[in-house]
Design a protein around this motif. Structure first.
Motif, mmCIF file in Angstrom:
data_model
loop_
_atom_site.group_PDB
_atom_site.id
_atom_site.type_symbol
_atom_site.label_atom_id
_atom_site.label_comp_id
_atom_site.label_asym_id
_atom_site.label_seq_id
_atom_site.Cartn_x
_atom_site.Cartn_y
_atom_site.Cartn_z
ATOM 1 N N SER A 5 0.811 -1.219 0.000
ATOM 2 C CA SER A 5 0.000 0.000 0.000
ATOM 3 C C SER A 5 0.845 1.270 0.000
ATOM 4 O O SER A 5 0.356 2.337 -0.333
ATOM 5 N N GLN A 6 2.120 1.158 0.344
ATOM 6 C CA GLN A 6 3.001 2.327 0.368
ATOM 7 C C GLN A 6 3.803 2.492 -0.924
ATOM 8 O O GLN A 6 4.589 3.420 -1.045
ATOM 9 N N HIS A 7 3.594 1.613 -1.892
ATOM 10 C CA HIS A 7 4.319 1.698 -3.161
ATOM 11 C C HIS A 7 3.859 2.926 -3.936
ATOM 12 O O HIS A 7 2.693 3.289 -3.911
ATOM 13 N N ASN A 8 4.767 3.577 -4.660
ATOM 14 C CA ASN A 8 4.424 4.819 -5.359
ATOM 15 C C ASN A 8 3.470 4.608 -6.535
ATOM 16 O O ASN A 8 2.891 5.575 -7.027
ATOM 17 N N LEU A 9 3.253 3.389 -6.996
ATOM 18 C CA LEU A 9 2.322 3.136 -8.084
ATOM 19 C C LEU A 9 0.915 2.778 -7.610
ATOM 20 O O LEU A 9 -0.003 2.687 -8.409
ATOM 21 N N VAL A 10 0.748 2.592 -6.312
ATOM 22 C CA VAL A 10 -0.572 2.276 -5.754
ATOM 23 C C VAL A 10 -1.279 3.600 -5.465
ATOM 24 O O VAL A 10 -0.762 4.443 -4.735
ATOM 25 N N ILE A 57 -10.846 5.986 -4.069
ATOM 26 C CA ILE A 57 -9.533 5.784 -4.677
ATOM 27 C C ILE A 57 -9.265 6.961 -5.607
ATOM 28 O O ILE A 57 -10.071 7.259 -6.493
ATOM 29 N N VAL A 58 -8.145 7.645 -5.391
ATOM 30 C CA VAL A 58 -7.774 8.800 -6.205
ATOM 31 C C VAL A 58 -6.562 8.404 -7.048
ATOM 32 O O VAL A 58 -5.498 8.095 -6.516
ATOM 33 N N ARG A 59 -6.772 8.409 -8.372
ATOM 34 C CA ARG A 59 -5.713 8.016 -9.308
ATOM 35 C C ARG A 59 -5.282 9.213 -10.135
ATOM 36 O O ARG A 59 -6.084 10.097 -10.425
ATOM 37 N N ASP A 60 -4.027 9.203 -10.564
ATOM 38 C CA ASP A 60 -3.570 10.187 -11.542
ATOM 39 C C ASP A 60 -4.218 9.858 -12.873
ATOM 40 O O ASP A 60 -4.467 8.695 -13.183
ATOM 41 N N THR A 64 -7.634 14.129 -17.039
ATOM 42 C CA THR A 64 -7.956 15.071 -15.971
ATOM 43 C C THR A 64 -6.812 14.986 -14.986
ATOM 44 O O THR A 64 -6.002 14.062 -15.032
ATOM 45 N N ASP A 65 -6.720 15.925 -14.098
ATOM 46 C CA ASP A 65 -5.624 15.889 -13.133
ATOM 47 C C ASP A 65 -5.690 14.644 -12.264
ATOM 48 O O ASP A 65 -4.698 13.962 -12.055
ATOM 49 N N GLN A 66 -6.912 14.349 -11.777
ATOM 50 C CA GLN A 66 -7.119 13.171 -10.938
ATOM 51 C C GLN A 66 -8.454 12.529 -11.280
ATOM 52 O O GLN A 66 -9.405 13.216 -11.636
ATOM 53 N N ALA A 67 -8.502 11.218 -11.145
ATOM 54 C CA ALA A 67 -9.749 10.467 -11.334
ATOM 55 C C ALA A 67 -10.118 9.853 -9.985
ATOM 56 O O ALA A 67 -9.281 9.216 -9.338
ATOM 57 N N VAL A 68 -11.358 10.063 -9.572
ATOM 58 C CA VAL A 68 -11.828 9.533 -8.293
ATOM 59 C C VAL A 68 -12.828 8.415 -8.577
ATOM 60 O O VAL A 68 -13.759 8.591 -9.357
#
Length: 75
Positions: A5-10, A57-60, A64-68
């Motif tokens: 859960s702490q990985h930068n791709l999660v 869950i907030v994704r890059d 858009t800047d972010q996808a929720v």
């Protein structure tokens, strides 16, 4: 052991409070059971997530800047 859960791709996962859930369900005019599901044993979930919780869950995103997105925790 590695904490996935702490990985930068999660993407960021957070448990919603009940009032936030009601607001989101009203906004989208859906029931909690209409949400896509995520299993409790998913390694990206916060430790405090329990069956029946709703996860935000907030994704890059490239468009858009972010996808929720929202998921219902199931067994």
């Amino acid at each position: 052991m590695v904490d996935v859960s702490q990985h930068n791709l999660v993407p960021e996962h957070s448990v919603l409070e009940e009032d936030e859930i009601e607001e989101m369900l009203t906004e989208y005019d859906i029931d909690r059971t209409d949400l896509p599901k995520i299993q409790r044993r998913d390694p990206g979930l916060p430790d405090e997530a329990e069956v029946g919780d709703v996860i935000k869950i907030v994704r890059d995103s490239r468009t858009t800047d972010q996808a929720v997105v929202y998921r219902l925790v199931v067994e």
